[in-house]
Design a protein around this motif. Structure first.
Motif, mmCIF file in Angstrom:
data_model
loop_
_atom_site.group_PDB
_atom_site.id
_atom_site.type_symbol
_atom_site.label_atom_id
_atom_site.label_comp_id
_atom_site.label_asym_id
_atom_site.label_seq_id
_atom_site.Cartn_x
_atom_site.Cartn_y
_atom_site.Cartn_z
ATOM 1 N N THR A 48 -3.569 3.368 5.345
ATOM 2 C CA THR A 48 -2.717 3.906 6.402
ATOM 3 C C THR A 48 -3.387 3.909 7.756
ATOM 4 O OG1 THR A 48 -1.598 5.267 4.750
ATOM 5 C CG2 THR A 48 -1.334 5.923 7.044
ATOM 6 N N LEU A 49 -4.701 4.066 7.798
ATOM 7 C CA LEU A 49 -5.402 4.078 9.081
ATOM 8 C C LEU A 49 -5.271 2.742 9.796
ATOM 9 C CD1 LEU A 49 -7.106 6.023 10.799
ATOM 10 C CD2 LEU A 49 -9.145 5.013 9.769
ATOM 11 N N CYS A 50 -4.961 1.677 9.071
ATOM 12 C CA CYS A 50 -4.873 0.337 9.649
ATOM 13 C C CYS A 50 -3.471 -0.019 10.121
ATOM 14 C CB CYS A 50 -5.350 -0.702 8.639
ATOM 15 S SG CYS A 50 -7.016 -0.411 8.018
ATOM 16 N N LEU A 51 -2.494 0.873 9.954
ATOM 17 C CA LEU A 51 -1.145 0.595 10.432
ATOM 18 C C LEU A 51 -1.108 0.685 11.958
ATOM 19 C CD1 LEU A 51 0.988 2.626 7.845
ATOM 20 C CD2 LEU A 51 0.275 0.238 7.746
ATOM 21 N N ALA A 53 2.108 0.613 13.812
ATOM 22 C CA ALA A 53 3.396 1.069 14.349
ATOM 23 C C ALA A 53 4.094 1.950 13.324
ATOM 24 C CB ALA A 53 4.293 -0.120 14.711
ATOM 25 N N PRO A 54 4.885 2.936 13.781
ATOM 26 C CA PRO A 54 5.564 3.832 12.836
ATOM 27 C C PRO A 54 6.475 3.103 11.855
ATOM 28 C CG PRO A 54 5.622 4.752 15.049
ATOM 29 C CD PRO A 54 5.079 3.356 15.184
ATOM 30 N N ASP A 55 7.079 1.985 12.280
ATOM 31 C CA ASP A 55 8.003 1.298 11.376
ATOM 32 C C ASP A 55 7.287 0.611 10.217
ATOM 33 O OD1 ASP A 55 6.825 -0.837 12.667
ATOM 34 O OD2 ASP A 55 8.664 -1.563 13.619
ATOM 35 N N GLN A 56 5.948 0.614 10.223
ATOM 36 C CA GLN A 56 5.190 0.072 9.100
ATOM 37 C C GLN A 56 4.975 1.108 7.994
ATOM 38 O OE1 GLN A 56 1.593 -1.323 10.963
ATOM 39 N NE2 GLN A 56 2.548 -3.151 11.798
ATOM 40 N N MET A 57 5.369 2.343 8.241
ATOM 41 C CA MET A 57 5.236 3.385 7.223
ATOM 42 C C MET A 57 6.276 3.162 6.120
ATOM 43 S SD MET A 57 4.730 6.730 9.658
ATOM 44 C CE MET A 57 4.565 7.891 8.297
ATOM 45 N N THR A 58 5.858 3.303 4.881
ATOM 46 C CA THR A 58 6.778 3.191 3.764
ATOM 47 C C THR A 58 7.595 4.478 3.649
ATOM 48 O OG1 THR A 58 5.264 4.159 2.161
ATOM 49 C CG2 THR A 58 5.069 1.776 2.557
ATOM 50 N N PRO A 59 8.694 4.452 2.880
ATOM 51 C CA PRO A 59 9.457 5.704 2.679
ATOM 52 C C PRO A 59 8.604 6.829 2.105
ATOM 53 C CG PRO A 59 10.770 3.818 2.008
ATOM 54 C CD PRO A 59 9.410 3.287 2.336
ATOM 55 N N ASP A 60 7.645 6.497 1.233
ATOM 56 C CA ASP A 60 6.776 7.541 0.678
ATOM 57 C C ASP A 60 5.969 8.230 1.772
ATOM 58 O OD1 ASP A 60 7.596 7.135 -1.931
ATOM 59 O OD2 ASP A 60 6.105 5.577 -2.295
ATOM 60 N N ASP A 106 -2.362 -7.119 9.957
ATOM 61 C CA ASP A 106 -3.693 -7.496 10.456
ATOM 62 C C ASP A 106 -4.732 -6.682 9.692
ATOM 63 O OD1 ASP A 106 -5.960 -8.229 11.794
ATOM 64 O OD2 ASP A 106 -5.490 -7.132 13.637
ATOM 65 N N PRO A 107 -5.376 -7.264 8.690
ATOM 66 C CA PRO A 107 -6.366 -6.513 7.916
ATOM 67 C C PRO A 107 -7.744 -6.440 8.558
ATOM 68 C CG PRO A 107 -6.104 -8.691 6.974
ATOM 69 C CD PRO A 107 -5.128 -8.604 8.113
ATOM 70 N N SER A 108 -7.911 -6.973 9.769
ATOM 71 C CA SER A 108 -9.246 -6.974 10.374
ATOM 72 C C SER A 108 -9.799 -5.562 10.601
ATOM 73 C CB SER A 108 -9.242 -7.766 11.687
ATOM 74 O OG SER A 108 -8.308 -7.250 12.606
ATOM 75 N N PRO A 109 -8.988 -4.539 10.962
ATOM 76 C CA PRO A 109 -9.569 -3.186 11.060
ATOM 77 C C PRO A 109 -10.114 -2.690 9.729
ATOM 78 C CG PRO A 109 -7.487 -3.286 12.250
ATOM 79 C CD PRO A 109 -7.602 -4.563 11.479
ATOM 80 N N LEU A 110 -9.477 -3.049 8.630
ATOM 81 C CA LEU A 110 -9.971 -2.658 7.307
ATOM 82 C C LEU A 110 -11.335 -3.286 7.038
ATOM 83 C CD1 LEU A 110 -9.613 -1.508 4.387
ATOM 84 C CD2 LEU A 110 -8.450 -3.677 3.841
ATOM 85 N N ILE A 111 -11.443 -4.581 7.266
ATOM 86 C CA ILE A 111 -12.707 -5.278 6.999
ATOM 87 C C ILE A 111 -13.797 -4.771 7.933
ATOM 88 C CG2 ILE A 111 -13.817 -7.521 6.916
ATOM 89 C CD1 ILE A 111 -11.741 -7.018 4.700
ATOM 90 N N THR A 112 -13.449 -4.571 9.197
ATOM 91 C CA THR A 112 -14.436 -4.077 10.165
ATOM 92 C C THR A 112 -14.954 -2.699 9.765
ATOM 93 O OG1 THR A 112 -13.396 -5.337 11.952
ATOM 94 C CG2 THR A 112 -14.819 -3.505 12.590
ATOM 95 N N ARG A 113 -14.069 -1.836 9.313
ATOM 96 C CA ARG A 113 -14.490 -0.493 8.907
ATOM 97 C C ARG A 113 -15.389 -0.575 7.675
ATOM 98 N NH1 ARG A 113 -12.548 4.832 10.190
ATOM 99 N NH2 ARG A 113 -13.957 6.263 9.109
ATOM 100 N N LEU A 114 -15.073 -1.437 6.731
ATOM 101 C CA LEU A 114 -15.900 -1.567 5.536
ATOM 102 C C LEU A 114 -17.293 -2.106 5.867
ATOM 103 C CD1 LEU A 114 -13.276 -2.985 3.020
ATOM 104 C CD2 LEU A 114 -14.324 -0.717 2.959
ATOM 105 N N GLN A 115 -17.389 -2.925 6.897
ATOM 106 C CA GLN A 115 -18.687 -3.495 7.279
ATOM 107 C C GLN A 115 -19.657 -2.430 7.774
ATOM 108 O OE1 GLN A 115 -17.252 -6.462 10.033
ATOM 109 N NE2 GLN A 115 -17.326 -8.098 8.496
ATOM 110 N N ARG A 116 -19.174 -1.245 8.108
ATOM 111 C CA ARG A 116 -20.074 -0.161 8.494
ATOM 112 C C ARG A 116 -20.950 0.276 7.322
ATOM 113 N NH1 ARG A 116 -16.432 4.403 11.592
ATOM 114 N NH2 ARG A 116 -15.350 3.073 13.120
#
Length: 352
Positions: A48-51, A53-60, A106-116
């Motif tokens: 969720t931290l990598c979303l 825009a609000p419209d990317q949120m799932t119904p859950d 865009d999964p680049s924020p996920l990969i960048t965060r994991l590289q820490r």
């Protein structure tokens, strides 16, 4: 340190894989692997931290959090707990899993965060035959969304998303750091994949140099074909509020009725509809075969001489009519008798 990111995608056995992981965290750690889990909505904890825009949120997510900012504040807390645990444990192998990773634009924020925290990142994904994925998608949309026939993708308009889901990760981590497996393969060398995706998952992790093995915990969310077709007819009576609690409880009753569960599953009964799906998915399947599946059973490709399918309004209408006829053909008199007897039960109805 090394992290494996299992990205799904959707409808490739992720629920069963995660059920096995959550049932055995201590045994997994004894074998040298730390699996990050979150008690509430674990599949969204890190995604969720990598979303953006609000419209990317799932119904859950929308049901639990009033805004994207609130959801991301929760996700940020999950990240902090995950990173702190990794630093304390210093595991030889860390594993995170969510089919929603594959839905990131865009999964680049996920990969960048994991590289820490990690010096090595491996992405693990599964692929499913487009026609098989189409059947599973129909079940989800008919059962879970309450979609009517007019809202369902026809075999001529169904978009096979696998390349869109995998290619961004491929560009970020490179071919040497990405493992892709067939889901439900029929090739002799992949019989274990067809039989048990959970065991294939652990065999694939073991190929990275650390043997891992856990019992399988399967999560079967499918309903028989006749039930899916019957629920589609029920969807035509829904109003704008969509499926309610009573409908959910009715489906739960059908799930636990042995006579209902013995009915056949949803499968194509002829080659015409799968041929349309495979023709539409041809560019994606060709790229996926060449990029990931050179030593596995390839995804099906139409013959080179086969023309592209007609996408005129008349052809699309005909494909939707064929979809309707195929689905309604599942409701045989015998199947309808079984379903009706399960619904009109002598047992007290479950309470909402």
């Amino acid at each position: 340190m090394h992290v494996v990111v299992h990205i799904g995608p959707y409808k490739t056995g992720s629920t069963s894989i995660q059920a096995s992981l959550r049932a055995n965290p201590e045994e997994l750690w004894r074998q040298g692997c730390y699996y990050f889990d979150e008690p509430h909505m674990p599949e969204f904890a890190l995604q969720t931290l990598c979303l953006t825009a609000p419209d990317q949120m799932t119904p859950d997510l929308r049901h639990r959090f009033p805004s994207l900012a609130a959801a991301q504040a929760w996700s940020a807390d999950c990240w902090q707990r995950f990173e702190a645990e990794v630093q304390v444990r210093r595991p030889p192998l860390t594993l995170i899993s969510s089919e929603h990773f594959s839905g990131l634009s865009d999964p680049s924020p996920l990969i960048t965060r994991l590289q820490r925290s990690f010096s090595r990142i491996t992405v693990l994904a599964y692929l499913r035959d487009p026609a098989d994925l189409y059947c599973s998608t129909l079940q989800q949309r008919i059962r879970g969304n309450g979609d009517r026939l007019a809202a369902l993708p026809s075999p001529l308009t169904f978009f096979y998303p696998a390349r869109k889901q995998l290619e961004p990760f491929f560009k970020l981590v490179g071919p040497e750091n990405m493992l892709v497996r067939r889901f439900g393969s029929n090739a002799p060398q992949d019989r274990h994949t067809r039989r048990d995706v959970v065991q294939d998952f652990f065999a694939t992790l073991s190929s990275l140099g650390r043997p891992l093995s856990l019992p399988s915990h399967h999560a079967n969310e499918t309903l028989p074909a006749a039930v899916i077709a019957w629920v589609l007819s029920l969807n035509e009576t829904l109003d704008e509020q969509g499926p309610g609690a009573a409908r959910h409880l009715l489906l739960e009753r059908l799930e636990v009725t042995p006579e209902v569960q013995a009915l056949p599953r949803l499968r194509f009964t002829g080659p015409a509809l799968p041929a349309l799906i495979h023709a539409n998915a041809r560019p994606a399947c060709r790229w996926l075969n060449q990029t990931f599946l050179q030593d596995q059973e390839p995804l099906p490709l139409p013959p080179p001489e086969q023309p592209w399918p007609d996408r005129s309004p008349q052809a699309i209408a005909a494909a939707r009519a064929s979809l309707r006829d195929w689905l309604l053909g599942q409701i045989t008199p015998e199947a309808l008798q079984v379903i009706t007897r399960a619904i009109v039960s002598l047992d007290p109805p479950p309470c909402p």
